[in-house]
Design a protein around this motif. Structure first.
Motif, PDB file in Angstrom:
ATOM      1  N   PHE A  37       0.588  -1.109  -0.141  1.00  0.00           N
ATOM      2  CA  PHE A  37      -0.135  -0.110  -0.015  1.00  0.00           C
ATOM      3  C   PHE A  37       0.988   1.440  -0.032  1.00  0.00           C
ATOM      4  CE2 PHE A  37      -2.946  -3.265   2.038  1.00  0.00           C
ATOM      5  CZ  PHE A  37      -3.726  -2.989   1.054  1.00  0.00           C
ATOM      6  N   PRO A  38       0.454   2.266  -0.609  1.00  0.00           N
ATOM      7  CA  PRO A  38       1.210   3.822  -0.719  1.00  0.00           C
ATOM      8  C   PRO A  38       0.715   4.323   0.684  1.00  0.00           C
ATOM      9  CG  PRO A  38      -0.872   3.467  -2.303  1.00  0.00           C
ATOM     10  CD  PRO A  38      -0.636   2.202  -1.769  1.00  0.00           C
ATOM     11  N   ALA A  39       1.235   5.253   0.625  1.00  0.00           N
ATOM     12  CA  ALA A  39       0.894   6.490   2.060  1.00  0.00           C
ATOM     13  C   ALA A  39      -0.363   6.723   1.588  1.00  0.00           C
ATOM     14  CB  ALA A  39       1.946   7.360   2.155  1.00  0.00           C
ATOM     15  N   ARG A  40      -1.493   7.083   2.829  1.00  0.00           N
ATOM     16  CA  ARG A  40      -2.710   7.358   2.559  1.00  0.00           C
ATOM     17  C   ARG A  40      -3.196   8.343   3.555  1.00  0.00           C
ATOM     18  NH1 ARG A  40      -7.247   3.212   2.419  1.00  0.00           N
ATOM     19  NH2 ARG A  40      -7.736   3.842   4.510  1.00  0.00           N
ATOM     20  N   SER A  41      -4.114   9.131   2.833  1.00  0.00           N
ATOM     21  CA  SER A  41      -4.942   9.967   4.101  1.00  0.00           C
ATOM     22  C   SER A  41      -6.445  10.097   3.471  1.00  0.00           C
ATOM     23  CB  SER A  41      -4.508  11.620   3.968  1.00  0.00           C
ATOM     24  OG  SER A  41      -3.108  11.572   4.449  1.00  0.00           O
ATOM     25  N   VAL A  42      -7.255   9.948   4.482  1.00  0.00           N
ATOM     26  CA  VAL A  42      -8.822   9.861   4.286  1.00  0.00           C
ATOM     27  C   VAL A  42      -9.380  10.975   4.816  1.00  0.00           C
ATOM     28  CG1 VAL A  42     -10.763   8.635   4.272  1.00  0.00           C
ATOM     29  CG2 VAL A  42      -8.512   7.242   3.902  1.00  0.00           C
ATOM     30  N   THR A  43     -10.297  11.718   4.420  1.00  0.00           N
ATOM     31  CA  THR A  43     -10.995  12.608   5.443  1.00  0.00           C
ATOM     32  C   THR A  43     -12.436  12.709   4.481  1.00  0.00           C
ATOM     33  OG1 THR A  43     -10.980  14.837   5.986  1.00  0.00           O
ATOM     34  CG2 THR A  43     -10.431  14.577   3.749  1.00  0.00           C
ATOM     35  N   SER A  44     -13.356  13.464   5.103  1.00  0.00           N
ATOM     36  CA  SER A  44     -14.535  13.561   4.686  1.00  0.00           C
ATOM     37  C   SER A  44     -15.079  14.945   4.368  1.00  0.00           C
ATOM     38  CB  SER A  44     -15.764  13.040   5.731  1.00  0.00           C
ATOM     39  OG  SER A  44     -15.793  13.901   6.782  1.00  0.00           O
ATOM     40  N   SER A  45     -15.628  15.083   3.339  1.00  0.00           N
ATOM     41  CA  SER A  45     -16.000  16.507   2.534  1.00  0.00           C
ATOM     42  C   SER A  45     -17.349  16.170   1.536  1.00  0.00           C
ATOM     43  CB  SER A  45     -15.107  16.964   1.807  1.00  0.00           C
ATOM     44  OG  SER A  45     -15.322  17.946   1.182  1.00  0.00           O
ATOM     45  N   THR A  46     -18.190  17.198   1.445  1.00  0.00           N
ATOM     46  CA  THR A  46     -19.231  17.241   0.428  1.00  0.00           C
ATOM     47  C   THR A  46     -18.459  17.302  -1.056  1.00  0.00           C
ATOM     48  OG1 THR A  46     -20.537  18.405   1.700  1.00  0.00           O
ATOM     49  CG2 THR A  46     -21.056  18.586  -0.525  1.00  0.00           C
ATOM     50  N   LEU A  47     -18.801  16.330  -1.814  1.00  0.00           N
ATOM     51  CA  LEU A  47     -18.098  16.108  -3.005  1.00  0.00           C
ATOM     52  C   LEU A  47     -19.001  16.489  -4.105  1.00  0.00           C
ATOM     53  CD1 LEU A  47     -16.634  12.576  -2.218  1.00  0.00           C
ATOM     54  CD2 LEU A  47     -15.521  14.789  -2.032  1.00  0.00           C
ATOM     55  N   ALA A  48     -18.358  16.558  -5.525  1.00  0.00           N
ATOM     56  CA  ALA A  48     -19.049  17.194  -6.413  1.00  0.00           C
ATOM     57  C   ALA A  48     -20.312  16.054  -6.898  1.00  0.00           C
ATOM     58  CB  ALA A  48     -17.965  17.158  -7.748  1.00  0.00           C
ATOM     59  N   PHE A  49     -21.126  16.646  -7.600  1.00  0.00           N
ATOM     60  CA  PHE A  49     -22.179  15.674  -8.091  1.00  0.00           C
ATOM     61  C   PHE A  49     -22.886  14.924  -7.131  1.00  0.00           C
ATOM     62  CE2 PHE A  49     -18.958  16.317 -11.558  1.00  0.00           C
ATOM     63  CZ  PHE A  49     -19.571  17.173 -12.090  1.00  0.00           C
ATOM     64  N   GLY A  50     -22.749  15.085  -5.775  1.00  0.00           N
ATOM     65  CA  GLY A  50     -23.400  14.285  -4.694  1.00  0.00           C
ATOM     66  C   GLY A  50     -22.779  12.998  -4.650  1.00  0.00           C
ATOM     67  N   LEU A  51     -21.545  12.775  -5.095  1.00  0.00           N
ATOM     68  CA  LEU A  51     -21.015  11.213  -5.260  1.00  0.00           C
ATOM     69  C   LEU A  51     -20.095  11.203  -3.666  1.00  0.00           C
ATOM     70  CD1 LEU A  51     -19.312  11.607  -8.703  1.00  0.00           C
ATOM     71  CD2 LEU A  51     -21.258   9.859  -7.899  1.00  0.00           C
ATOM     72  N   ASP A  52     -19.783   9.936  -3.659  1.00  0.00           N
ATOM     73  CA  ASP A  52     -19.494   9.551  -2.279  1.00  0.00           C
ATOM     74  C   ASP A  52     -17.956   9.442  -2.082  1.00  0.00           C
ATOM     75  OD1 ASP A  52     -21.906   9.377  -0.620  1.00  0.00           O
ATOM     76  OD2 ASP A  52     -22.376   7.694  -2.014  1.00  0.00           O
ATOM     77  N   VAL A  53     -17.231   9.398  -3.188  1.00  0.00           N
ATOM     78  CA  VAL A  53     -15.615   9.029  -3.152  1.00  0.00           C
ATOM     79  C   VAL A  53     -14.971   9.889  -4.199  1.00  0.00           C
ATOM     80  CG1 VAL A  53     -13.843   7.383  -3.443  1.00  0.00           C
ATOM     81  CG2 VAL A  53     -16.178   6.577  -2.624  1.00  0.00           C
ATOM     82  N   GLU A  54     -13.950  10.531  -3.656  1.00  0.00           N
ATOM     83  CA  GLU A  54     -12.883  11.206  -4.759  1.00  0.00           C
ATOM     84  C   GLU A  54     -11.598  10.424  -4.255  1.00  0.00           C
ATOM     85  OE1 GLU A  54     -11.309  15.299  -6.242  1.00  0.00           O
ATOM     86  OE2 GLU A  54     -13.239  15.350  -5.197  1.00  0.00           O
ATOM     87  N   ILE A  55     -10.592  10.420  -5.284  1.00  0.00           N
ATOM     88  CA  ILE A  55      -9.191  10.024  -4.939  1.00  0.00           C
ATOM     89  C   ILE A  55      -8.320  10.685  -5.753  1.00  0.00           C
ATOM     90  CG2 ILE A  55      -7.851   7.843  -5.335  1.00  0.00           C
ATOM     91  CD1 ILE A  55     -10.270   6.090  -4.785  1.00  0.00           C
ATOM     92  N   GLU A  56      -7.179  11.215  -5.128  1.00  0.00           N
ATOM     93  CA  GLU A  56      -6.283  11.618  -5.798  1.00  0.00           C
ATOM     94  C   GLU A  56      -4.924  11.037  -5.425  1.00  0.00           C
ATOM     95  OE1 GLU A  56      -5.844  16.282  -5.320  1.00  0.00           O
ATOM     96  OE2 GLU A  56      -3.784  15.381  -4.382  1.00  0.00           O
ATOM     97  N   VAL A  57      -4.201  10.764  -6.686  1.00  0.00           N
ATOM     98  CA  VAL A  57      -2.771   9.849  -6.350  1.00  0.00           C
ATOM     99  C   VAL A  57      -1.681  10.807  -6.908  1.00  0.00           C
ATOM    100  CG1 VAL A  57      -4.081   7.817  -6.458  1.00  0.00           C
ATOM    101  CG2 VAL A  57      -2.703   8.458  -8.527  1.00  0.00           C
ATOM    102  N   GLN A  58      -0.288  10.285  -6.279  1.00  0.00           N
ATOM    103  CA  GLN A  58       0.765  10.720  -6.774  1.00  0.00           C
ATOM    104  C   GLN A  58       1.686   9.554  -6.862  1.00  0.00           C
ATOM    105  OE1 GLN A  58      -0.047  12.542  -3.543  1.00  0.00           O
ATOM    106  NE2 GLN A  58      -1.207  13.760  -4.999  1.00  0.00           N
ATOM    107  N   ALA A  59       2.493   9.552  -8.057  1.00  0.00           N
ATOM    108  CA  ALA A  59       3.366   8.371  -8.232  1.00  0.00           C
ATOM    109  C   ALA A  59       4.607   8.681  -8.799  1.00  0.00           C
ATOM    110  CB  ALA A  59       2.301   7.368  -9.431  1.00  0.00           C
ATOM    111  N   THR A  60       5.501   7.704  -8.820  1.00  0.00           N
ATOM    112  CA  THR A  60       6.660   8.037  -9.619  1.00  0.00           C
ATOM    113  C   THR A  60       6.698   7.746 -11.015  1.00  0.00           C
ATOM    114  OG1 THR A  60       7.380   5.637  -9.362  1.00  0.00           O
ATOM    115  CG2 THR A  60       8.324   7.329  -7.542  1.00  0.00           C
ATOM    116  N   ALA A  61       7.308   8.647 -11.735  1.00  0.00           N
ATOM    117  CA  ALA A  61       7.135   8.553 -13.124  1.00  0.00           C
ATOM    118  C   ALA A  61       8.114   7.675 -13.757  1.00  0.00           C
ATOM    119  CB  ALA A  61       7.390   9.886 -13.898  1.00  0.00           C
ATOM    120  N   SER A  62       7.930   6.761 -14.990  1.00  0.00           N
ATOM    121  CA  SER A  62       8.878   5.884 -15.358  1.00  0.00           C
ATOM    122  C   SER A  62       9.817   6.546 -16.377  1.00  0.00           C
ATOM    123  CB  SER A  62       8.025   4.770 -16.423  1.00  0.00           C
ATOM    124  OG  SER A  62       7.156   4.205 -15.692  1.00  0.00           O
TER     125      SER A  62
END
Length: 121
Positions: free
Chosen positions: A96-121
Motif C-alpha cells: 500500500f502507498p501512504a494514504r490520507s482519508v477525510t470527509s467532505s461534500t463532493l461534486a455531483f453528490g458522489l461519495d468518493v474522490e481519489i487523488e494520487v501521486q506516483a513515480t514516473a517511469s
C-alpha cells in the motif's frame, strides 16, 4: 525541468495528470463517464470505477499502480470508511502507498474522490 500534461476527455478545466520532476500528479477523480457524467452507485462501485480510471491514467502516462506513493481520499461521510477500505484493499498487490482519508461534500453528490501521486517511469 520538463512538464508534461495529460489532457482530460472530460469537459472540465484540469489535466488528468501532470508529469514533472520524476513524479506523476493525478487530479482528483470521482466516479464518472469519460464525458463527465457522474456515475452513482455503492461506495465499493464508485471506488472500483475510480481506481480503474486511475490505473488507466497511470498507464497512459507510462506508469502503474505499483508506482503510486501517496493517495488522498475524500469520502462524503466517514460511515463509508469500511466499505471503501474493503474495495481499496484489493487494488495494491505490491503493498500500500501512504494514504490520507477525510470527509467532505463532493461534486455531483458522489461519495468518493481519489487523488494520487506516483513515480514516473
Amino acid at each position: 525541468m520538463t512538464i508534461e500534461r495529460y489532457a482530460t476527455s472530460k469537459p472540465f478545466p484540469f489535466a488528468d495528470a501532470v508529469k514533472a520532476n520524476g513524479f506523476l500528479f493525478l487530479s482528483g477523480q470521482v466516479s464518472m463517464t469519460a464525458g463527465g457524467e457522474p456515475l452513482h452507485g455503492s461506495v465499493a462501485e464508485q471506488t472500483r470505477r475510480i481506481l480503474g480510471s486511475v490505473e488507466e491514467t497511470l498507464t497512459r502516462a507510462g506508469a502503474s499502480l505499483a508506482q503510486v506513493v501517496r493517495v488522498q481520499v475524500w469520502l462524503s461521510d466517514m460511515k463509508h470508511f469500511a466499505e471503501f477500505n474493503a474495495e481499496y484493499g484489493t487494488w495494491f498487490a505490491n503493498g500500500f502507498p501512504a494514504r490520507s482519508v477525510t470527509s467532505s461534500t463532493l461534486a455531483f453528490g458522489l461519495d468518493v474522490e481519489i487523488e494520487v501521486q506516483a513515480t514516473a517511469s
